[in-house]
Scaffold this motif. Structure first.
Motif, short mmCIF file in Angstrom:
data_model
loop_
_atom_site.label_atom_id
_atom_site.label_comp_id
_atom_site.label_asym_id
_atom_site.label_seq_id
_atom_site.Cartn_x
_atom_site.Cartn_y
_atom_site.Cartn_z
N UNK A 290 1.47 -10.11 -5.43
CA UNK A 290 1.14 -9.57 -4.10
C UNK A 290 1.92 -8.28 -3.85
N UNK A 291 3.20 -8.28 -4.22
CA UNK A 291 4.02 -7.08 -4.00
C UNK A 291 3.56 -5.93 -4.89
N UNK A 292 3.25 -6.27 -6.15
CA UNK A 292 2.80 -5.23 -7.09
C UNK A 292 1.50 -4.58 -6.59
N UNK A 293 0.62 -5.43 -6.07
CA UNK A 293 -0.65 -4.91 -5.57
C UNK A 293 -0.40 -3.99 -4.38
N UNK A 294 0.54 -4.38 -3.51
CA UNK A 294 0.86 -3.57 -2.33
C UNK A 294 1.45 -2.22 -2.73
N UNK A 295 2.39 -2.26 -3.67
CA UNK A 295 3.03 -1.02 -4.13
C UNK A 295 1.99 -0.08 -4.73
N UNK A 296 1.08 -0.66 -5.54
CA UNK A 296 0.05 0.16 -6.17
C UNK A 296 -0.88 0.79 -5.13
N UNK A 297 -1.27 -0.05 -4.16
CA UNK A 297 -2.16 0.43 -3.10
C UNK A 297 -1.50 1.59 -2.35
N UNK A 298 -0.22 1.42 -2.01
CA UNK A 298 0.51 2.44 -1.25
C UNK A 298 0.66 3.72 -2.07
N UNK A 299 1.00 3.53 -3.33
CA UNK A 299 1.19 4.70 -4.21
C UNK A 299 -0.12 5.45 -4.42
N UNK A 300 -1.21 4.70 -4.56
CA UNK A 300 -2.50 5.35 -4.77
C UNK A 300 -2.87 6.24 -3.60
N UNK A 301 -2.52 5.79 -2.39
CA UNK A 301 -2.90 6.56 -1.21
C UNK A 301 -1.90 7.69 -0.95
N UNK A 302 -0.60 7.37 -1.03
CA UNK A 302 0.41 8.35 -0.57
C UNK A 302 1.25 8.98 -1.69
N UNK A 303 1.09 8.54 -2.93
CA UNK A 303 1.81 9.10 -4.08
C UNK A 303 3.32 9.04 -3.93
N UNK A 304 3.83 7.98 -3.32
CA UNK A 304 5.27 7.76 -3.29
C UNK A 304 5.50 6.26 -3.19
N UNK A 305 6.76 5.84 -3.44
CA UNK A 305 7.07 4.42 -3.42
C UNK A 305 7.32 3.96 -1.98
N UNK A 306 6.87 2.76 -1.63
CA UNK A 306 7.06 2.29 -0.26
C UNK A 306 8.50 1.82 0.00
N UNK A 307 9.03 2.16 1.19
CA UNK A 307 10.34 1.66 1.61
C UNK A 307 10.10 0.46 2.54
N UNK A 308 11.17 -0.06 3.08
CA UNK A 308 11.06 -1.27 3.91
C UNK A 308 10.15 -1.03 5.11
N UNK A 309 10.12 0.21 5.63
CA UNK A 309 9.27 0.51 6.78
C UNK A 309 7.80 0.24 6.49
#
Lengths: 404, 297
Positions: A290-309
């Motif tokens: 679930x976390x990996x999918x979230x990180x990938x989704x976020x990176x695909x859209x914004x091209x950076x790694x997600x922080x706690x926010x």
């Protein structure tokens, strides 16, 4: 000429009637997102907004919920309470938003909680850490998504009680956040491990330019471990001073958010190793699908790694869409009933929103900073999970404080 | 709670040195302020903004060049850049106002502070920046069993060098001597056939260069951010006041009092350390309301 004007007005009015009298459900749900998007706090708040929008865009792309699309309207509060409050009123009155989301500023969050209670619209506090938001000042319309100072204290106290340290020193920002965290950790630690001793405390002003004299003075007292209750942008210069003095090599210290990406990324490879830090989220932990999918989704859209926010923004969006899914109506009271006690499947596993105090119960992770071969900043390792049950604020105390 | 046992001689010595390294920054910034105050008779409110610009320029130059040399080049470039900016402002606008009322000049430096603050926001954005010390200055060495940051040692060396340089410039060079004379009696200097306007330009430029140097030196130790101008200007004014207006050695003495009471206060009474320097300022002003050393006003 005058006749034409009347005709035009009548046309506009008729058009308004036709549009206004459409089916009750198929309309746009407006959500007001207001936070400080300029200056140092934006390090934290941009991810909240972006992950929130990411989820809403995804839902809209699939046709919305029961035909309803979501529209996110953002305002930059510039960390000012009066500005934020007037923007909130403007969003409610002119934009007719269904709810408000946001703010890293606790003073503004408390003011918005009050406003939203009067206006009877929901408010989701995404990043403000005051325990009062879901504690003594809580009400039916306010929800707190982020962990609050009371939870930081309980979680860190529980984790530190498992460590062998006896003699402690507490140091932090001389304002509400610092004292709330410092005293919260100490209260819980003392409760779980009565033999701990407090050698002393130091408190510095927010935005202290040089931490070196504080660190050398603390080292002179020779504590076993130090609790650093400093938040936001002061974390970065503190970590730099810790690295320059070799503080971390002499005495282990705990600092909430020290292992967080938003704190470690700006310091790069020069950040001190061996610092104990807590956070609700790391992009590399939990190591779940679930976390990996979230990180990938976020990176695909914004091209950076997600922080706690990003986690806070995402969970808030999930809670909102799930509640509408359930109620099938736009009624605010029904919406609140649906959010209360809701559980959402998040990147950190199932998260419940407690019905009694409207606090999201997130797990807390404590890790130790370490250099990484993979990234050009430090990461947390030896991560211990503090389950929500151990960190959740005490309901009896809250109800007593609320005078119930 | 046992608070007194850790206050050993070694700890006091260590704290004294840490305080002295902070003194360096405070001295460099406030000596520039004092110089302008002494000669031009203007409290330059925008001094803190120039300090902030010095720090931002250091960040940009150091990261643009990168590596070991980046910081050293930045340390040379930033003060000069700030000095040139100050010269442009002085020749462009400020020099036309010298005949005006004193209040006008004060208001001008105040508005300059606001303009420069916005200039920083437009150039570097509102995010904060963080710069690392050059590799050879990172980490610490042991001093009587206590860690002492290498960069602070560098600051301790820089302080006396800058003080010596300033002393030589104002006492051994012709322009310095004229500037000192202008501080005491500008009419007389003008009567001697010297272009006072250019003397003022030189002093203003030099004073602001010191602000830029302070900003460059402080850059690796803290966040480079909006708001650092306000924090430093308050302290610099207090230092100039307790030292004696316009007196360079007074600035040094004032900075030492401020830096040392701060760091010793942190060791002795950490919970209330914030008030120590201000208590020291109050005590000085009660007993010597005109400052410790002779004011040039």
């Amino acid at each position: 000429m005058r006749n034409k004007l009347w005709l035009l007005l009548a046309l506009v009015a008729a058009l308004g009637l036709v549009l206004g009298a459409g089916p009750a459900m198929a309309k746009t749900i407006k959500i007001g997102l207001l936070d400080c998007y300029s200056g140092p706090p934006s390090t934290y708040t941009n991810d909240v907004r972006d992950a929130f929008k990411m989820h809403m865009d995804k839902v809209n792309a699939k046709g919305g919920i029961w035909g309803n699309k979501f529209e996110v309207i953002t305002r930059d509060t510039k960390f000012k309470v009066d500005l934020g409050l007037s923007q909130a009123k403007e969003l409610i009155m002119r934009e007719e938003v269904s709810m408000l989301v946001g703010t890293i500023n606790s003073a503004l969050a408390l003011a918005l909680a009050d406003l939203c209670q009067k206006e009877k619209i929901p408010f989701f506090a995404t990043f403000s850490k005051s325990a009062k938001i879901s504690g003594e000042k809580g009400n039916r319309y306010v929800f707190q998504i982020t962990e609050n100072t009371a939870m930081v204290g309980k979680a860190a106290g529980a984790a530190l009680a498992k460590k062998p340290y006896i003699k402690y020193w507490i140091a932090g920002d001389d304002y509400e956040y610092g004292h709330a965290v410092g005293e919260g950790v100490w209260k819980q630690l003392k409760k779980l491990k009565p033999e701990v001793q407090l050698l002393g405390q130091s408190w510095w002003k927010v935005g202290e330019p040089d931490f070196t004299p504080y660190i050398t003075a603390i080292l002179a007292a020779k504590p076993d471990a130090v609790i650093i209750a400093t938040g936001g942008r002061d974390c970065v210069p503190f970590l730099k001073a810790a690295q320059a003095t070799g503080f971390n090599k002499k005495v282990p210290f705990f600092m909430h958010t020290a292992a967080e990406l938003a704190t470690l990324r700006p310091v790069g490879k020069n950040a001190p190793e061996g610092v104990l830090g807590t956070s609700n989220y790391f992009f590399y932990y939990p190591d779940s699908a679930a976390n990996k999918a979230f990180v990938k989704e976020f990176q695909d859209v914004y091209h950076r790694l997600p922080t706690v926010g990003a986690l806070y923004g995402y969970i808030t969006a999930q809670l909102i869409t799930q509640a509408y899914q359930k109620t099938k109506s736009l009624d605010t009271e029904k919406f609140i009933d649906a959010v209360e006690n809701a559980t959402v499947q998040t990147p950190v596993g199932p998260v419940q929103l407690r019905a009694e105090d409207h606090q999201a119960l997130l797990p807390m992770y404590m890790g130790v900073t370490k250099k990484s071969n993979q990234y050009d900043f430090l990461v947390a390792h030896d991560i211990v999970t503090i389950p929500p049950a151990e960190a959740a604020p005490d309901l009896d105390e809250i109800m007593k404080a609320r005078g119930k | 709670m046992d608070t007194a046992s850790h206050i050993t001689l070694a700890a006091l010595g260590q704290q004294l040195l840490v305080g002295l390294s902070r003194t360096t920054i405070l001295f460099i910034v406030s000596s520039g302020l004092s110089l302008i105050l002494g000669v031009l008779r203007i409290p330059n409110v925008s001094h803190g903004s120039l300090y902030m610009i010095g720090a931002f320029v250091t960040y940009s130059v150091a990261t643009f060049i990168g590596g070991q040399t980046g910081f050293w080049v930045a340390l040379a470039v930033a003060p000069v850049a700030v000095g040139l900016l100050a010269l442009a402002v002085e020749r462009g606008i400020f020099c036309h106002l010298y005949e005006r009322e004193h209040l006008m000049l004060l208001l001008f430096t105040f508005s300059l502070m606001l303009v420069l603050g916005d200039l920083v926001k437009m150039t570097w954005g509102s995010d904060y920046r963080s710069l690392s010390a050059p590799p050879m200055m990172q980490g610490s060495f042991s001093l009587g069993g206590m860690p002492f940051p290498r960069y602070n040692l560098f600051l301790l060396i820089m302080g006396p060098l800058v003080a010596l340089g300033l002393w030589a410039l104002t006492n051994k060079t012709k322009i310095g001597k004229i500037a000192r004379a202008a501080a005491v009696d500008r009419e007389m200097v003008a009567a001697m056939g010297i272009n006072v306007s250019w003397v003022f330009a030189f002093v203003f430029c030099l004073g602001c260069l010191m602000a830029g140097l302070g900003g460059a030196l402080v850059a690796p130790t803290q966040n480079i951010t909006q708001g650092m101008d306000h924090a430093i200007i308050m302290e610099a004014f207090l230092i100039v006041i307790i030292g004696g207006l316009g007196n360079m050695w007074g600035a040094l003495l004032g900075a030492a009092i401020f830096g040392i009471t701060d760091s010793i206060g942190i060791l002795v009474w950490p919970q209330f350390a914030i008030v120590f320097p201000y208590v020291a300022v109050t005590i000085v002003l009660v007993f010597r309301p005109k400052g410790l050393l002779k004011s040039t006003w």
